[in-house]
Design a protein around this motif. Structure first.
Motif, PDB file in Angstrom:
ATOM      1  N   PRO A   9       0.795  -1.232   0.000  1.00  0.00           N
ATOM      2  CA  PRO A   9       0.000   0.000   0.000  1.00  0.00           C
ATOM      3  C   PRO A   9       0.830   1.285   0.000  1.00  0.00           C
ATOM      4  CG  PRO A   9      -0.804  -1.546   1.669  1.00  0.00           C
ATOM      5  CD  PRO A   9       0.521  -2.053   1.199  1.00  0.00           C
ATOM      6  N   LEU A  10       2.127   1.203   0.290  1.00  0.00           N
ATOM      7  CA  LEU A  10       2.953   2.409   0.300  1.00  0.00           C
ATOM      8  C   LEU A  10       3.292   2.885  -1.101  1.00  0.00           C
ATOM      9  CD1 LEU A  10       5.536   1.784   3.186  1.00  0.00           C
ATOM     10  CD2 LEU A  10       3.217   2.682   3.295  1.00  0.00           C
ATOM     11  N   TYR A  11       2.987   2.061  -2.110  1.00  0.00           N
ATOM     12  CA  TYR A  11       3.338   2.408  -3.481  1.00  0.00           C
ATOM     13  C   TYR A  11       2.080   2.430  -4.333  1.00  0.00           C
ATOM     14  CZ  TYR A  11       7.918   1.432  -1.592  1.00  0.00           C
ATOM     15  OH  TYR A  11       9.038   1.450  -0.796  1.00  0.00           O
ATOM     16  N   GLN A  12       2.111   3.247  -5.396  1.00  0.00           N
ATOM     17  CA  GLN A  12       0.920   3.524  -6.189  1.00  0.00           C
ATOM     18  C   GLN A  12       0.603   2.386  -7.153  1.00  0.00           C
ATOM     19  OE1 GLN A  12      -1.037   6.239  -5.749  1.00  0.00           O
ATOM     20  NE2 GLN A  12      -2.490   5.381  -7.210  1.00  0.00           N
TER      21      GLN A  12
ATOM     22  N   GLY B 171       2.185 -10.993   4.522  1.00  0.00           N
ATOM     23  CA  GLY B 171       2.057  -9.729   3.804  1.00  0.00           C
ATOM     24  C   GLY B 171       0.656  -9.147   3.852  1.00  0.00           C
ATOM     25  N   GLY B 172      -0.364 -10.011   3.844  1.00  0.00           N
ATOM     26  CA  GLY B 172      -1.739  -9.514   3.914  1.00  0.00           C
ATOM     27  C   GLY B 172      -2.025  -8.811   5.225  1.00  0.00           C
ATOM     28  N   ALA B 173      -1.480  -9.355   6.317  1.00  0.00           N
ATOM     29  CA  ALA B 173      -1.658  -8.725   7.629  1.00  0.00           C
ATOM     30  C   ALA B 173      -1.017  -7.345   7.644  1.00  0.00           C
ATOM     31  CB  ALA B 173      -1.048  -9.613   8.718  1.00  0.00           C
ATOM     32  N   ALA B 174       0.216  -7.250   7.121  1.00  0.00           N
ATOM     33  CA  ALA B 174       0.922  -5.963   7.107  1.00  0.00           C
ATOM     34  C   ALA B 174       0.234  -4.968   6.185  1.00  0.00           C
ATOM     35  CB  ALA B 174       2.371  -6.177   6.677  1.00  0.00           C
TER      36      ALA B 174
ATOM     37  N   ASP C 159      -4.639   1.082   6.638  1.00  0.00           N
ATOM     38  CA  ASP C 159      -5.589   1.569   7.636  1.00  0.00           C
ATOM     39  C   ASP C 159      -6.941   0.867   7.570  1.00  0.00           C
ATOM     40  OD1 ASP C 159      -3.874   3.459   8.862  1.00  0.00           O
ATOM     41  OD2 ASP C 159      -4.224   4.861   7.214  1.00  0.00           O
ATOM     42  N   LEU C 160      -6.932  -0.393   7.138  1.00  0.00           N
ATOM     43  CA  LEU C 160      -8.166  -1.177   7.149  1.00  0.00           C
ATOM     44  C   LEU C 160      -8.467  -1.705   8.546  1.00  0.00           C
ATOM     45  CD1 LEU C 160      -7.663  -3.282   3.891  1.00  0.00           C
ATOM     46  CD2 LEU C 160      -8.933  -1.154   4.156  1.00  0.00           C
ATOM     47  N   VAL C 161      -7.421  -1.935   9.335  1.00  0.00           N
ATOM     48  CA  VAL C 161      -7.562  -2.459  10.692  1.00  0.00           C
ATOM     49  C   VAL C 161      -6.560  -1.767  11.602  1.00  0.00           C
ATOM     50  CG1 VAL C 161      -8.380  -4.741   9.962  1.00  0.00           C
ATOM     51  CG2 VAL C 161      -5.934  -4.334  10.202  1.00  0.00           C
TER      52      VAL C 161
ATOM     53  N   ILE D 104       2.308  -9.852  16.099  1.00  0.00           N
ATOM     54  CA  ILE D 104       1.319  -8.774  15.982  1.00  0.00           C
ATOM     55  C   ILE D 104       1.901  -7.637  15.149  1.00  0.00           C
ATOM     56  CG2 ILE D 104      -0.185  -7.199  17.272  1.00  0.00           C
ATOM     57  CD1 ILE D 104       0.623  -9.029  19.774  1.00  0.00           C
ATOM     58  N   ILE D 105       1.084  -7.088  14.255  1.00  0.00           N
ATOM     59  CA  ILE D 105       1.466  -5.939  13.429  1.00  0.00           C
ATOM     60  C   ILE D 105       0.492  -4.795  13.697  1.00  0.00           C
ATOM     61  CG2 ILE D 105       1.803  -5.070  11.087  1.00  0.00           C
ATOM     62  CD1 ILE D 105       2.418  -7.899  10.197  1.00  0.00           C
ATOM     63  N   SER D 106       1.023  -3.589  13.892  1.00  0.00           N
ATOM     64  CA  SER D 106       0.188  -2.406  14.097  1.00  0.00           C
ATOM     65  C   SER D 106       1.026  -1.168  13.814  1.00  0.00           C
ATOM     66  CB  SER D 106      -0.352  -2.361  15.534  1.00  0.00           C
ATOM     67  OG  SER D 106      -1.177  -1.222  15.733  1.00  0.00           O
ATOM     68  N   LYS D 107       0.370  -0.041  13.730  1.00  0.00           N
ATOM     69  CA  LYS D 107       1.086   1.224  13.589  1.00  0.00           C
ATOM     70  C   LYS D 107       1.372   1.851  14.953  1.00  0.00           C
ATOM     71  CE  LYS D 107      -0.443   2.659   8.974  1.00  0.00           C
ATOM     72  NZ  LYS D 107      -1.137   3.713   8.168  1.00  0.00           N
TER      73      LYS D 107
END
Length: 425
Positions: free
Chosen positions: A21-24, A93-96, A102-104, A152-155
């Motif tokens: 998602p960081l790239y177009q 990769g799907g989790a990240a 920002d879906l979850v 666990i992955i989060s921002k």
């Protein structure tokens, strides 16, 4: 995710590639979403251990099941991926990607050799791999059970800590779950006033193939840490790190070969329902049901467990893994919770810090042309920590760049606490 968690790109998914998602990406590669349904036993049902049903339960038992609906993406037959799109990393990769988009608020994944940390690094998110056995693996399809670790992955670091506290409990259903008396909780004297925090920098991680951008960011980070009066930096040596990649791929494929033998199309799962005089249904099922990367790793693992490969490959890898664990123990100040009498060094370091990846994520089109052996090199910075079962977290430091903060086995909260201190400074 990559099929059966095998890969570091999430291009090996059964549902098609997962993009970063960081790239177009200008064009959607999905044509439509098809609704699928399955039935799972209700939490209070006595059928809780029964298989998930993909057909309607019989009328007498239907009230014991919940109908679960999900959307299956259908890819366009002629989709194109933008020329500058980069991989998301894998296998989680799907989790990240879901966190980065920002879906979850957070996502759960598994880390076998870096599958939480690498996609977290590539998506500039936080990716926490606890000590091995800290979070229950009950219900997880085993890839390599001596390495698989739920992470666990989060921002947000506080979200990771809250989720971890909820999951950090002993589970009798998981034979690898750590006993409660082996779970180190918060201690007030970890960062007492004026106490210097010692950080080790493994000299074996000064790799020639590290990208120039990563090297530059790495030096910036070290300079930032050096300026902190409460932090002391020390070079440390863990010689067996240089063997980590071949050791990891020998052990992980061996365990995968054993674990995936149960997917025969007879007891459960995909079944080809066809065979020939020379090729039994079991063979056809596994040939059609597994993807290329999964079949490649099963083949490698089967060789390592063969009469020839067992002593020359598998046992050597097992011994080198033990040596690596001992070398990590020799540089840490804290004692290893499972072998306290053989670990702990008063002059040792509190943490180890190193980059999470050797370079930026590959461009998708270039990665498709990469050989399997070259793709495995993406794990070179993450596999040593997984082999030792140590707690570690990826902390973003630039776009698709990050570093790992590694602690001694069992000291997960110490890692999270210091990660917060580093992030705030």
């Amino acid at each position: 995710m990559d099929e059966f968690g095998m890969g570091n790109s999430t291009l090996n998914s059964h549902f098609g590639p997962t993009l970063n998602p960081l790239y177009q990406q200008n064009e959607d590669i999905v044509s439509e979403y098809k609704q699928e349904t399955f039935w799972a036993p209700k939490a209070d049902s006595d059928l809780i251990n029964r298989d998930i049903l993909h057909s309607i339960p019989n009328a007498k038992e239907i009230d014991k099941y919940d109908e679960i609906r999900y959307l299956k993406p259908i890819l366009k037959s002629d989709y194109t991926i933008d020329s500058q799109m980069r991989i998301v990393g894998g296998s989680s990769g799907g989790a990240a990607a879901s966190v980065a988009a920002d879906l979850v608020d957070f996502a759960i994944g598994t880390d076998t050799g870096g599958s939480i940390r690498l996609p977290a690094c590539y998506t500039s998110t936080l990716g926490f791999k606890p000590s091995y056995g800290r979070i229950s693996r009950w219900g997880l399809i085993s890839y390599a059970q001596s390495l698989d670790t739920v992470g666990i992955i989060s921002k947000k670091l506080d979200i990771i800590e809250k989720v971890f506290k909820m999951l950090d409990v002993y589970d009798y259903g998981d034979p690898t779950s750590l006993a409660e008396n082996k779970r180190v909780r918060d201690e007030d004297n970890w960062f007492a006033d004026g106490r210097k925090v010692r950080i080790g920098l493994p000299i074996e991680f000064q790799l020639e193939n590290m990208g120039s951008g990563i090297k530059q960011r790495w030096m910036q980070l070290l300079e930032k840490l050096r300026q902190n009066k409460l932090i002391e930096l020390y070079p440390v040596s863990i010689p067996s790190i240089k063997y980590s990649l071949p050791v990891y791929y020998t052990l992980v494929t061996s365990e995968a070969s054993s674990n995936l033998s149960r997917f025969d199309g007879i007891r459960y799962g995909f079944r080809a329902d066809k065979y020939t005089d020379t090729e039994p249904e079991y063979t056809v099922t596994r040939s059609e049901g597994f993807g290329e990367e999964v079949k490649r790793r099963i083949t490698l693992g089967t060789f390592s467990l063969s009469s020839y490969g067992f002593d020359s490959h598998f046992m050597k890898a097992t011994k080198l893994r033990s040596r690596l664990i001992n070398e990590f123990n020799s540089v840490f100040r804290d004692r290893h919770e499972l072998i306290p009498e053989e670990s702990g060094n008063d002059k040792g370091v509190d943490f180890i810090v190193c980059p999470t990846s050797v370079d930026k994520p590959s461009i998708v089109s270039e990665y498709y042309n990469t050989s399997p052996v070259q793709s495995y090199l993406n794990d070179v910075m993450t596999t040593p920590i997984s082999l030792a079962g140590l707690p570690t977290i990826n902390i973003p430091y630039g776009k698709s760049e990050g570093f790992q903060l590694v602690g001694q086995f069992g000291y997960d909260y110490k890692v999270l606490k210091f990660a917060a201190m580093v992030s705030e400074s």
